[in-house]
Write an enzyme that holds these catalytic residues in place. Structure first.
Site, PDB file in Angstrom:
ATOM      1  N   GLU A   1       1.372  48.987  45.571  1.00 42.68           N
ATOM      2  CA  GLU A   1       0.349  48.960  44.530  1.00 42.68           C
ATOM      3  C   GLU A   1      -0.866  48.241  45.106  1.00 42.68           C
ATOM      4  O   GLU A   1      -0.709  47.227  45.795  1.00 42.68           O
ATOM      5  CB  GLU A   1       0.876  48.200  43.298  1.00 42.68           C
ATOM      6  CG  GLU A   1      -0.167  47.974  42.202  1.00 42.68           C
ATOM      7  CD  GLU A   1       0.376  47.169  40.997  1.00 42.68           C
ATOM      8  OE1 GLU A   1       1.566  46.798  41.003  1.00 42.68           O
ATOM      9  OE2 GLU A   1      -0.421  46.910  40.075  1.00 42.68           O
TER      10      GLU A   1
ATOM     11  N   GLU B   1       9.461  41.791  38.918  1.00 44.61           N
ATOM     12  CA  GLU B   1       8.848  42.371  40.105  1.00 44.61           C
ATOM     13  C   GLU B   1       8.957  41.385  41.260  1.00 44.61           C
ATOM     14  O   GLU B   1       8.670  40.197  41.089  1.00 44.61           O
ATOM     15  CB  GLU B   1       7.381  42.710  39.808  1.00 44.61           C
ATOM     16  CG  GLU B   1       7.249  43.583  38.551  1.00 44.61           C
ATOM     17  CD  GLU B   1       5.812  43.876  38.102  1.00 44.61           C
ATOM     18  OE1 GLU B   1       4.924  43.938  38.973  1.00 44.61           O
ATOM     19  OE2 GLU B   1       5.593  44.041  36.894  1.00 44.61           O
TER      20      GLU B   1
END
Ligand code: NAG
Ligand code: NAG
Ligand code: NAG
Ligand code: NAG
Ligand code: NAG
Length: 379
Positions: free
Chosen positions: A293, A188
């Protein structure tokens, strides 16, 4: 007589202390060649590249460092402006070292979250058991999961979202993932605001990885061993200014000759994740996602006012909402191509944060995403 003895012991204690401090200094001097204090308060240690945290990993003890990729994906570009981090105005790290952002002593307990929620969405169910967990992670993302991916790329706009709770974060990133359940592997990369992790509300470039669905492996930045950094100019976790909402261009790709996943930030090759640290991404990725997120710590049943993206909903559009553009994946032929047509977008709580995707000649596949969190429709 007594006083003399006391004095003697005090002096002895002092000498002892000095020797201890000197010894500790000598131990770190071996690997830290220079330290720089940035005007944002960060302390950057220039660490000998051969003594970086990665080599503490049991599987990387005999690892031979790779200094250049053996190839790039077809269609990759490195003709971008290098990213300026705030600390860089106070100095630079010498060749042969890498800048490592010094973290405050003590473990940081902020964790990323099991991605079962994603799988449930993928399987067509919008209801997740995560909905009852606190704190709750919320997403607005585009996902592609119908192929084997050897990497992903995107141009992302950068903002400084308001983060309400100290244990919350707001991030925007690319996920390159594979596996399922406790065998979920992820890479990520993106930007984040996370007061608990960094001690402030600045926007920072971060990385994350896990090879066991966020249980015992992986971490943010260089907080654990795994990622090997080769670039001496940028600190992972370093802050950047977000005035004028700059773009960053992120590229992750698998180098099958070297068995690593490379990371390039605005044309600078930062380093790589050796495939040895993974249990699924030693092969290919089967899920790529792009988007936002946040953590909603949701105290007293009230939704957090933490922003995602710019804090504006998707339909606010250019100049107001955050976006990802030129979404690309690396295919079997090592070529950057638009994601397959069954790629889709979803938001876990669309009255709080949402997403609209589109496609055009200039921007390729793109989407706007984000939102303010708490509002009359998201109480
Ligand atoms: C990254 O490169 C692009 C294209 O050159 C540039 O517009 C942008 O400002 C750069 N990003 C940062 C954070 O410097
Ligand atoms: C971050 O911003 C919030 C809200 O403005 C503020 O309460 C908090 O003190 C800031 N945190 C840090 C570490 O500066
Ligand atoms: C990846 O690692 C797993 C677990 O160590 C192993 O079983 C598998 O064979 C490896 N796959 C490849 C392609 O190397
Ligand atoms: C890869 O390239 C070969 C030869 O050019 C072609 O036949 C094949 O269709 C390509 N595969 C993909 C997935 O594009
Ligand atoms: C996003 O949310 C806003 C506010 O609720 C709404 O006006 C807009 O239509 C939503 N857009 C999408 C694509 O859901």
């Amino acid at each position: 007589m007594e006083l003399k003895r006391l004095l003697f012991y005090v002096i002895l204690l002092f000498i002892n202390l000095i020797i201890k401090v000197e010894l500790r200094q000598a131990a770190t001097d071996n690997v830290v060649l220079k330290s720089i204090k940035g005007q944002d308060g960060d302390v950057i240690d220039c660490v000998d590249i051969y003594h970086q945290p990665a080599f503490d990993h049991p599987l990387l003890r005999d690892h031979t460092i790779k200094m250049v990729p053996s190839y790039y994906p077809e269609g990759a570009n490195d003709n971008f402006d290098p990213i300026i981090q705030i600390w860089q105005s106070k100095g630079e790290c010498p060749e042969g070292t890498i800048p490592i952002r010094r973290t405050k002593h003590g473990a940081i307990s902020i964790k990323k979250k099991s991605r079962n929620i994603i799988r449930l969405y993928f399987e067509g169910s919008a209801v997740s058991s995560d909905a009852v967990d606190e704190p709750r992670h919320e997403y607005a993302v585009t996902q592609s999961s119908t192929g084997n991916y050897y990497g992903a790329m995107s141009t992302i706009s950068v903002w400084q979202p308001y983060v309400e709770g100290s244990g919350e974060f707001s991030l925007s990133q690319i996920w390159v993932a594979g596996g399922s359940g406790s065998n979920t592997n992820t890479i990520e990369v993106g930007w984040i605001v996370c007061p608990l992790l960094y001690g402030d509300n600045l926007t920072r470039l971060f990385i994350y990885w896990t090879s066991d669905n966020y249980q015992n492996t992986g971490c943010f930045d260089l907080q654990c061993s795994g990622f090997v950094q080769i670039d001496s100019s940028m600190a992972i976790g370093g802050a950047i200014t977000t005035t004028n909402h700059p773009e960053i261009i992120l590229l992750v790709w698998k180098d099958e000759d070297q068995d690593v996943w490379w990371l390039q930030y605005n044309g600078t090759v930062l380093g790589y994740w050796p495939t040895a640290i993974f249990t699924v991404l030693n092969d290919t990725s089967t899920l790529v996602e792009w988007g936002g997120e946040i953590i909603n710590s949701n105290t007293n049943g009230i939704h957090t006012a933490t922003d995602m993206g710019s804090g504006s909903f998707a339909q606010a559009g250019l100049g107001r909402a955050s976006y990802f553009r030129n979404l690309l994946v690396v295919n079997d032929n090592n070529t950057l191509i638009p994601p397959p047509t069954d790629t889709f977008s979803w938001a876990s709580n669309p009255t709080c944060y949402n997403i609209t995707a589109g496609e055009n000649g200039d921007w390729g596949n793109y989407f706007y995403y984000g939102g303010p969190g708490r509002n009359p429709n998201c109480p």
